[in-house]
Design a protein around this motif. Structure first.
Motif, short mmCIF file in Angstrom:
data_model
loop_
_atom_site.label_atom_id
_atom_site.label_comp_id
_atom_site.label_asym_id
_atom_site.label_seq_id
_atom_site.Cartn_x
_atom_site.Cartn_y
_atom_site.Cartn_z
N LEU A 206 74.44 62.25 18.12
CA LEU A 206 73.74 61.49 17.09
C LEU A 206 74.59 60.33 16.60
CD1 LEU A 206 71.20 61.31 15.32
CD2 LEU A 206 72.32 62.85 13.68
N GLN A 209 74.44 57.51 19.08
CA GLN A 209 73.16 56.80 19.07
C GLN A 209 73.04 55.84 17.89
OE1 GLN A 209 70.21 59.92 19.04
NE2 GLN A 209 71.06 60.89 20.89
N ARG A 210 73.84 56.05 16.86
CA ARG A 210 73.68 55.30 15.62
C ARG A 210 74.91 54.49 15.24
NH1 ARG A 210 70.51 59.52 11.53
NH2 ARG A 210 68.69 59.88 12.87
N GLU A 213 74.33 51.65 12.89
CA GLU A 213 73.79 51.97 11.57
C GLU A 213 74.90 52.41 10.62
OE1 GLU A 213 70.61 54.79 11.99
OE2 GLU A 213 69.90 53.87 13.86
N SER A 216 76.03 58.13 7.82
CA SER A 216 75.25 58.98 6.92
C SER A 216 75.71 60.42 7.07
CB SER A 216 73.75 58.87 7.21
OG SER A 216 73.04 59.83 6.45
N ASP A 219 72.65 62.86 7.09
CA ASP A 219 71.91 63.02 8.35
C ASP A 219 72.66 63.91 9.33
OD1 ASP A 219 69.94 61.41 7.33
OD2 ASP A 219 70.43 59.66 8.56
#
Length: 302
Positions: A206, A209-210, A213, A216, A219
């Motif tokens: 995860l 993939q981010r 961004e 977080s 998340d």
């Protein structure tokens, strides 16, 4: 006191040898390859501690190689084609060498990212085992190491269109073999109540993939089905880093790959890994890698 470790590519400045230019490489995220032609040197050189585990294989020729810790006794090894070295030196050390039977000998350097070694450790030993250290190996022979290194070299040097997937598979196999065979048994501490391996893989996937961004924690904790507090604690026990530190390391690994393998601007690369401010990206990159992005891409001008 913290010891400054340099990124793999900065070793080009430390070697008083001819560095062989490589063709444009496929997008590789797990390894860095360097080729050198060495001549004899009488005066020892200072080899900096590197951030990544390093494999060196003799490709051609033979030499008497001497190494020592700063202020220590010289240790020598007679090496020839197929012999290899493995080091993850935490401190700088000194080297010198004398070629034999010819004017030069050729070597290949292969560096692994921490993420690749981490995946091998977690696959073999489980997430309860903390970060490992490799034994130092000087001038030994291992048929599997030799075969895998040679296949990586041939794929990257000889193929017109190298396959990143093929190299990734070879690098994974090599990392697994090194962890199985050359892990320092006294250096790895078992971590109780670490994040389970399947949850760790899910969270790291995860993160990857981010990268563009904002970080977080909520998340990631949700993906692991844990509270933020327990997730952070178990993640650090599994990796040795906090979730945010690990996320930054993944960002820097990706940025390094893009700087080497593409002609994209530093601003674009910074934005791809989540930094809208070029100065902030440069500051974080320099803090984690040791040099600014521009010098990393063009070390001869750094």
């Amino acid at each position: 006191m913290d010891i400054l470790r340099v990124p793999a590519e900065s070793m080009l400045r430390s070697m008083p040898s001819e560095h062989l230019a490589l063709p444009q490489r496929a997008g590789l995220q797990d390894v860095v390859l360097q080729l050198f032609t060495h001549r004899s040197i009488a005066e020892p050189i200072l080899v900096p501690a590197v951030a990544e585990p390093l494999l060196v294989m003799v490709l051609a020729g033979s030499a008497r190689v001497e190494e020592r810790a700063l202020g220590g006794e010289w240790k020598s090894a007679q090496v020839q084609e197929g012999d290899f070295f493995l080091t993850s030196a935490e401190l700088p050390y000194e080297m010198r060498w004398q070629t034999q039977g010819g004017d030069t000998f050729e070597v290949m350097h292969l560096y692994f990212t921490h993420a690749l070694v981490d995946r091998a450790v977690h696959d073999l030993l489980g997430s309860q085992v903390g970060p490992i250290r490799f034994l130092d190996v000087s001038g030994e022979r291992d048929d599997l190491v030799r075969m895998l290194l040679e296949q990586i070299r041939l794929e990257l040097i000889k193929r017109r269109e190298p396959s990143s997937l093929f190299v990734h598979g070879l690098a994974q196999a090599l990392a697994i073999h090194l962890v199985r065979t050359y892990r320092d048994p006294e250096a790895a501490a078992r971590r109780s109540n670490a994040l389970q391996a399947y949850k760790l893989r899910r969270v790291i996937d995860l993160m990857e993939q981010r990268l563009a961004e904002s970080f977080s924690l909520a998340d990631l904790a949700e993906a692991a089905q844990l509270s933020e507090y327990h997730f952070s604690r178990l993640f650090k026990r599994a990796t040795g880093l906090s979730p945010s530190q690990y996320f930054i390391r993944l960002r820097m690994d990706r940025a390094r790959q893009l700087l080497l393998d593409t002609d994209r601007s530093i601003i674009d690369i910074g934005m791809e890994v989540g930094y809208s401010s070029p100065s902030h990206f440069s500051q974080v990159f320099r803090r984690h890698v040791g040099i600014p992005p521009s010098a990393y891409r063009n070390p001869e001008h750094g």
